[in-house]
Design a protein around this motif. Structure first.
Motif, PDB file in Angstrom:
ATOM      1  N   VAL A  74       0.750  -1.352   0.263  1.00 55.85           N
ATOM      2  CA  VAL A  74      -0.248   0.088   0.146  1.00 55.85           C
ATOM      3  C   VAL A  74       1.263   1.193  -0.199  1.00 55.85           C
ATOM      4  CG1 VAL A  74      -1.734   1.399   1.136  1.00 55.85           C
ATOM      5  CG2 VAL A  74      -1.808  -1.301   1.213  1.00 55.85           C
ATOM      6  N   GLY A  75       0.726   2.051  -0.604  1.00 50.38           N
ATOM      7  CA  GLY A  75       1.170   3.181  -0.971  1.00 50.38           C
ATOM      8  C   GLY A  75       0.510   4.822  -0.963  1.00 50.38           C
ATOM      9  N   GLU A  79      -6.239   4.033  -1.442  1.00 51.21           N
ATOM     10  CA  GLU A  79      -6.735   4.945  -0.279  1.00 51.21           C
ATOM     11  C   GLU A  79      -7.351   3.642   0.052  1.00 51.21           C
ATOM     12  OE1 GLU A  79      -9.639   8.408  -2.741  1.00 51.21           O
ATOM     13  OE2 GLU A  79     -11.198   6.453  -1.923  1.00 51.21           O
ATOM     14  N   VAL A  80      -7.362   3.932   1.952  1.00 51.88           N
ATOM     15  CA  VAL A  80      -7.811   3.047   3.441  1.00 51.88           C
ATOM     16  C   VAL A  80      -8.693   3.865   3.753  1.00 51.88           C
ATOM     17  CG1 VAL A  80      -6.554   2.405   5.476  1.00 51.88           C
ATOM     18  CG2 VAL A  80      -5.672   2.750   3.431  1.00 51.88           C
ATOM     19  N   GLY A  98       1.512   7.102   3.092  1.00 52.02           N
ATOM     20  CA  GLY A  98       1.839   7.817   1.700  1.00 52.02           C
ATOM     21  C   GLY A  98      -0.086   8.045   1.354  1.00 52.02           C
ATOM     22  N   ALA A  99      -0.872   7.166   2.132  1.00 47.35           N
ATOM     23  CA  ALA A  99      -2.424   6.332   1.813  1.00 47.35           C
ATOM     24  C   ALA A  99      -2.921   7.541   2.083  1.00 47.35           C
ATOM     25  CB  ALA A  99      -2.431   5.003   2.113  1.00 47.35           C
ATOM     26  N   VAL A 100      -5.026   7.905   1.904  1.00 48.29           N
ATOM     27  CA  VAL A 100      -5.543   8.407   1.812  1.00 48.29           C
ATOM     28  C   VAL A 100      -6.177   8.342   3.155  1.00 48.29           C
ATOM     29  CG1 VAL A 100      -6.854   9.623   0.712  1.00 48.29           C
ATOM     30  CG2 VAL A 100      -4.881   9.538  -0.543  1.00 48.29           C
ATOM     31  N   PRO A 101      -6.838   8.658   3.735  1.00 51.46           N
ATOM     32  CA  PRO A 101      -7.883   7.836   4.910  1.00 51.46           C
ATOM     33  C   PRO A 101      -9.429   8.205   4.477  1.00 51.46           C
ATOM     34  CG  PRO A 101      -6.528  10.222   6.020  1.00 51.46           C
ATOM     35  CD  PRO A 101      -5.998   9.956   4.635  1.00 51.46           C
ATOM     36  N   ILE A 346      -2.031  13.214  -1.055  1.00 51.11           N
ATOM     37  CA  ILE A 346      -2.639  12.921   0.511  1.00 51.11           C
ATOM     38  C   ILE A 346      -3.587  14.269   0.235  1.00 51.11           C
ATOM     39  CG2 ILE A 346      -3.233  13.334   2.738  1.00 51.11           C
ATOM     40  CD1 ILE A 346      -0.461  11.599   3.045  1.00 51.11           C
ATOM     41  N   VAL A 347      -3.154  15.291  -0.333  1.00 51.55           N
ATOM     42  CA  VAL A 347      -3.067  16.821  -0.569  1.00 51.55           C
ATOM     43  C   VAL A 347      -4.684  16.112  -1.460  1.00 51.55           C
ATOM     44  CG1 VAL A 347      -3.433  19.501  -1.495  1.00 51.55           C
ATOM     45  CG2 VAL A 347      -1.841  18.104  -0.046  1.00 51.55           C
TER      46      VAL A 347
END
Ligand SMILES: *Cc1c(COP(=O)(O)O)cnc(C)c1O
Length: 398
Positions: A74-75, A79-80, A98-101, A346-347
């Motif tokens: 995952v990188g 999305e998580v 670097g993943a997006v919550p 992420i942004v």
């Protein structure tokens, strides 16, 4: 839930083994260690207790989540999906790779609402991360079905729920990977530490290398190891592993005491018809580290929580106002307040949580009180506590 209440001779013995030979590092130094490999022994013991093929110890529960995600590849920009009610470590760990919550609602189990998870899936979703909050399981069967349907990774944050079960399996062992924390306030502790468990040999190998600078741990010469990929230092020390080994051997005793104490408090509160207990999914058993319940509305709950504090009942949590555990007060996350420049993925991927509402979760957390279950209470203290709790809650309901 704290194992710190019951340190004793077993912890001292394992610690002294390490101090006597002086090897505080978990790898290498064979000639000096007099046969003591505390981290390796604890990993073997965890595999046995959790009924899995692989366990990787690391330096914290946060590190465990980070290592688990990295190990599954995952990188950046992935999305998580995670719940709005958890500990801040859940989003920290995934943002570290670097993943997006992607935050979604909980339901009366105080864990991920499977319907909300399904709605949040996009082509970028890689992982569903249920958090077994306050000692009890998420709806793992439903979540697993969603993950299978959409080809997603099921990563259990079992940091607060070691010893709990789902369909007879230890929490953490049901999904593709599971993570534990052994920080100072968890059910078993080694000061700071954590673990990733899995049955997947590839993830296990990655976790082993990644948590130690990418070293491939081939052969006996640490200096000659290869680096199949970049890693980091998330190692546990032998000192921490020694304490962890002792604590794991006592886990089932701790759980028994927790259950006994939980049951006394629960039976006392069951005499109040307005008190509804947190829903435990069918087929799940809690680890009894917290007793969580709902009161009829937010005002009554605030009153009840205040009355508990005034009555001297310590360890009672009103999560709705708590900035560690509920999205309402995660300003640093919502505004992406980072010391340096945030990864652009992420942004770009971050939803606008200032504008999104979670009324379903608010309505649940706004009515929730959780009471920490301790191990060291005497019968007398426990009885007094139960009486004080009933009096405070009855008073609040009026
Ligand atoms: C404690 C905790 C963590 C992180 O563990 P640390 O060992 O403190 O880093 C992660 N998730 C949850 C739900 C926790 O309670």
């Amino acid at each position: 839930m704290p194992g710190f209440e019951l340190f004793g001779d077993i912890e001292r013995k394992h610690l002294n083994d390490v101090l006597d030979n002086g090897v505080l590092m978990r790898y290498g130094f064979e000639g000096m260690r007099k046969g003591h490999w505390k981290a390796k022994e604890l990993e073997a013991a965890l595999c046995g207790r959790m009924q899995v093929k692989h366990a990787q110890l690391v330096s914290s529960g946060t590190a465990a989540l980070t290592v688990a995600l990295a190990s599954a590849g995952v990188g950046a920009g992935d999305e998580v999906i995670m719940p709005v009610f958890t500990f801040v470590a859940s989003f920290e760990s995934l943002m570290a790779v670097g993943a997006v919550p992607v935050l979604v609602d909980i339901d009366e189990t105080l864990t991920l609402d499977p319907a909300a998870v399904e709605k949040a899936i996009t082509p970028r979703t890689r992982v569903v991360m249920p958090v077994h909050m306050c000692g009890s399981s998420a709806q793992l069967r439903e979540l697993k079905a969603i993950c299978e349907k959409h080809n997603l990774l099921l990563l259990e944050d079992a940091c607060q729920a070691i010893g709990g079960t789902y369909e007879g399996k230890p929490l953490g062992s049901y999904g593709d990977m599971g993570c534990f924390s052994f920080d100072y306030v968890k059910t078993i502790t080694c000061g700071e530490g954590g673990a990733v468990i899995t049955n997947n040999p590839e993830y296990a190998k990655h976790a082993d290398h990644y948590s130690d600078h990418g070293h491939d741990h081939s052969g006996n010469d640490r200096g000659a190891e290869q680096h199949p990929f970049l890693g980091y230092n998330y190692r546990i020390s032998e000192l921490h592993a020694a304490v962890g080994l002792a604590q794991l051997s006592r886990l089932d005793d701790f759980l028994e005491v927790q259950k006994k104490n939980y049951t006394v408090l629960r039976q006392a509160l069951e005499t109040i018809p307005e008190v509804i207990f947190r829903k435990v999914p069918e087929g799940a058993e809690e680890n009894y580290s917290f007793l969580s319940f709902f009161l009829p509305d937010e005002a009554t709950t605030r009153k009840g929580h205040k009355a508990l504090g005034e009555a001297g009942v310590d360890g009672c949590f009103y999560w709705y106002d708590n900035n560690w555990h509920y999205i309402k007060k995660w300003e640093h996350l919502k505004q992406l307040k980072s010391l340096g420049k945030m990864p652009q993925e992420i942004v770009d991927g971050m939803r606008d949580y200032d504008k999104s509402d979670f009324p379903a979760s608010d309505a649940i957390i706004g009515r929730t009180v959780s009471v920490l279950v301790k191990l060291s209470w005497s019968e007398e203290q426990l009885r007094e506590r139960a009486e004080k709790m009933v009096k405070a809650i009855r008073g609040a309901i009026g």
